[in-house]
Write a protein that holds these residues in place. Structure first.
Motif, PDB file in Angstrom:
ATOM      1  N   ILE A  96      -3.682  -2.742   4.300  1.00  0.00           N
ATOM      2  CA  ILE A  96      -4.873  -1.935   4.062  1.00  0.00           C
ATOM      3  C   ILE A  96      -4.509  -0.487   4.374  1.00  0.00           C
ATOM      4  CG2 ILE A  96      -7.260  -1.476   4.749  1.00  0.00           C
ATOM      5  CD1 ILE A  96      -6.908  -4.103   3.308  1.00  0.00           C
ATOM      6  N   GLU A 114      -8.069   0.157  -1.238  1.00  0.00           N
ATOM      7  CA  GLU A 114      -7.849  -0.838  -0.190  1.00  0.00           C
ATOM      8  C   GLU A 114      -9.029  -0.891   0.779  1.00  0.00           C
ATOM      9  OE1 GLU A 114      -5.394  -2.883  -0.065  1.00  0.00           O
ATOM     10  OE2 GLU A 114      -3.974  -2.041  -1.497  1.00  0.00           O
ATOM     11  N   GLY A 157      -3.542  -6.960  -2.940  1.00  0.00           N
ATOM     12  CA  GLY A 157      -3.942  -6.844  -1.538  1.00  0.00           C
ATOM     13  C   GLY A 157      -3.799  -8.160  -0.808  1.00  0.00           C
ATOM     14  N   CYS A 201     -11.932  -2.578  -0.963  1.00  0.00           N
ATOM     15  CA  CYS A 201     -11.717  -4.020  -1.076  1.00  0.00           C
ATOM     16  C   CYS A 201     -12.003  -4.716   0.245  1.00  0.00           C
ATOM     17  CB  CYS A 201     -10.277  -4.302  -1.513  1.00  0.00           C
ATOM     18  SG  CYS A 201      -9.952  -3.889  -3.245  1.00  0.00           S
TER      19      CYS A 201
END
Length: 587
Positions: free
Chosen positions: A574, A533, A568, A536
């Protein structure tokens, strides 16, 4: 000495004011007068050297060319600033300073015009810098010996007269006709090579190579044939079919240095045309003669020998025979210790040709022990030496892991890691290519490269030319495929991620695919460390998601979106950063 005295007076003001000067003068009339000028100049030194006379002008030319060439090679090769000669009308159409010019590099032949009472020095309006830089100058004065001997008036010959002269029985007529051929094929623009071949002159020129009692004729014939060999493959083939190779090989043992040197040059031109003619030169036993010249006391220019040797190593379709390579490697190893940049350049190119192949071929070169010297040459400030030495070492590290380690043990990495910042993009490219091959090794090697090479690699990815960026991308790709998860974390910390994301917009399908593969590897490592996360988010902040989505025609891009960004986007969650031991965002 009257001529020498006038010569020194003439050249002093326009050329030599403020310099220490050594003037070498050659004469066959040593007893004709005093050996020093009547008005010596402060800081000037005149060296007068005696040469033998000859009843024939051809003999004068050959003897003096050999003598001057030998002297220059021994004492100041490529350090001569000028060659001054008295041009006489009856000598204008015969051998001239062009014979000697390859010795000097920056040579500009100044001509002394007029009578002994009214000589003037013709100096070029713009003299290139190297001729007049520095505090010490060298001049070679050729007027005395070219004014001696029995000279004959030069004439211009038609093609029909050339054909008649070449086929005459009189050696003097043959010489004049052959020299006319040589001058025709030596024209800078559009030399009539096809005309000479179609006129059927090659068989006679080849025959002249065999006339050892007439070295001037041998020389002119070899020169003419050399220039024809520099033409098309069809013209070179006409020479080969005319039987030119065996007599040229025989001339490698000529007692006349000028003839020998020209034969070396001719064979190099023929061998450079392609593997078929290269192998014919090799099968004619040329290599042992070349080896003998390198170890001989004959002061033949090593540049010609090295260039020809390089051509005998060139081309891998097919490679030269294993036997030929075994013969060549000792002499190449010897030449690699030379200090002349042109000798070193051609030697390194020869080694690069020999290492551009299988591991067995690379092993032949590595086993000669040349790697430490090649590493030294990778530090050369001269591009013509640095480039081929780097190419050779780059070839070596494409070999086995043992061969690559041998290059590293020779100190290659210490030099290689400095080269990505070289001002020449060609060097940056070769350095990045070599690094990519080193990076395709064990993890300990990868760790050293990540620790030392990432800053220059990131700079190349950001600011390099495309050809350089391409090789740098391959280096990073090899890091990711062979590195550990921790090493991938270090890659992200190095700043490489943003440069890779920015390169996703380039119009190069292969490179974009490799970058997507790298991103996929890094994302997988992040997922294993429960950091996907965070990574990303970092990629999104760089504008990476939009760039990847624009590439969904690429299967890799589609997989990245589906596997790493879809969830996501839906949840908008996150994960918090983990401890620093397993974190992508903190350095």
């Amino acid at each position: 000495m009257v001529f020498l005295d006038l010569f020194l007076q003439i050249v002093e003001k326009p050329v030599m004011v403020g310099h220490r000067v050594t003037c070498y003068s050659f004469t066959d009339q040593l007893a004709a007068g005093p050996l020093c000028p009547s008005h010596p100049r402060e800081g000037w030194r005149v060296v007068v050297l005696e040469v033998c006379g000859s009843p024939h002008w051809q003999g004068v030319s050959m003897q003096h060319m050999v003598m001057v060439s030998c002297f220059c090679e021994q004492h100041f090769l490529r350090e001569l600033d000028g060659l001054v000669f008295r041009r006489r009308p009856e000598f204008c159409d015969h051998m001239d300073v062009e014979i000697l010019s390859p010795l000097f590099g920056t040579l500009y032949p100044w001509a002394l015009l007029g009578s002994l009472q009214g000589l003037q020095l013709r100096v070029p309006a713009v003299v290139p810098g190297p001729h007049l830089q520095g505090s010490e100058k060298h001049l070679l004065h050729g007027g005395l010996f070219w004014a001696s001997g029995q000279l004959t008036k030069g004439v211009s010959l038609t093609l029909q007269e050339i054909i008649s002269g070449v086929n005459a029985s009189d050696p003097d007529l043959c010489f004049q006709a052959t020299q006319a051929v040589r001058k025709m094929v030596s024209q800078e623009r559009n030399p009539p090579l096809k005309l000479i071949v179609e006129a059927g002159l090659i068989p006679r020129l080849v025959e002249f190579l065999k006339l050892s009692p007439h070295p001037c004729l041998q020389f002119e014939a070899a020169w003419a044939l050399t220039n024809i060999a520099s033409g098309t493959s069809e013209q070179t083939q006409a020479l080969v079919e005319g039987g030119v190779i065996p007599p040229l090989v025989e001339l490698l043992s000529s007692p006349h240095m000028i003839v020998c040197k020209q034969a070396v040059w001719a064979l190099g031109s023929i061998a450079g045309d392609g593997p078929e003619f290269r192998d014919l030169v090799i099968s004619s036993n040329a290599i042992p003669y070349l080896l003998a010249l390198v170890s001989s006391t004959i002061p033949i220019t090593l540049r010609n020998i090295t260039w020809t040797s390089s051509n005998l190593c060139w081309n891998k379709n097919p490679y030269p025979s294993v036997k030929a390579v075994k013969q060549m490697l000792p002499v190449l190893s010897h030449l690699l210790q030379h200090q002349d940049s042109e000798v070193l350049s051609d030697t390194c190119w020869a080694l690069s040709y020999l290492t551009d192949g299988s591991n067995e071929r690379i092993g032949q070169v590595v086993n000669t022990g040349v790697l430490p010297r090649l590493v030294q040459l990778m530090s050369s400030s001269e591009l013509n030496v640095l480039t081929p030495s780097l190419c050779t070492m780059g070839n070596v590290v494409t070999g086995t892991d043992h061969q690559t380690q041998g290059a590293i043990d020779a100190g290659m990495l210490n030099v290689l890691l400095q080269l990505p910042m070289h001002p020449e993009s060609s060097i940056q490219k070769e350095a990045a290519w070599a690094l990519s091959n080193v990076a395709a090794g064990p993890r300990q090697r990868i760790q050293r490269l990540i620790a030392c090479a990432m800053l220059p690699l990131v700079a190349l990815l950001k600011n390099g030319e495309f050809k350089v960026q391409k090789e740098a991308v391959w280096t990073v790709a090899n890091f990711t495929t062979g590195g550990t998860r921790d090493q991938l974390i270090q890659l992200v910390h190095s700043g490489v991620l943003e440069t890779l994301v920015n390169l996703l917009t380039i119009q190069a399908t292969e490179i974009v695919k490799i970058i997507l593969d790298v991103l996929s590897f890094i994302l997988q490592a992040a997922e294993q460390l429960s950091e996907k996360e965070n990574l990303c988010l970092l990629i999104e902040e760089m504008g990476g998601i939009d760039k990847i989505e624009a590439l969904q025609l690429h299967e890799n891009a589609l997989n990245i979106i589906e596997n790493h960004f879809s969830e996501g986007e839906e949840s908008g969650t996150i994960l918090p950063a983990l401890d620093q031991d397993h974190e992508f965002l903190n350095a």
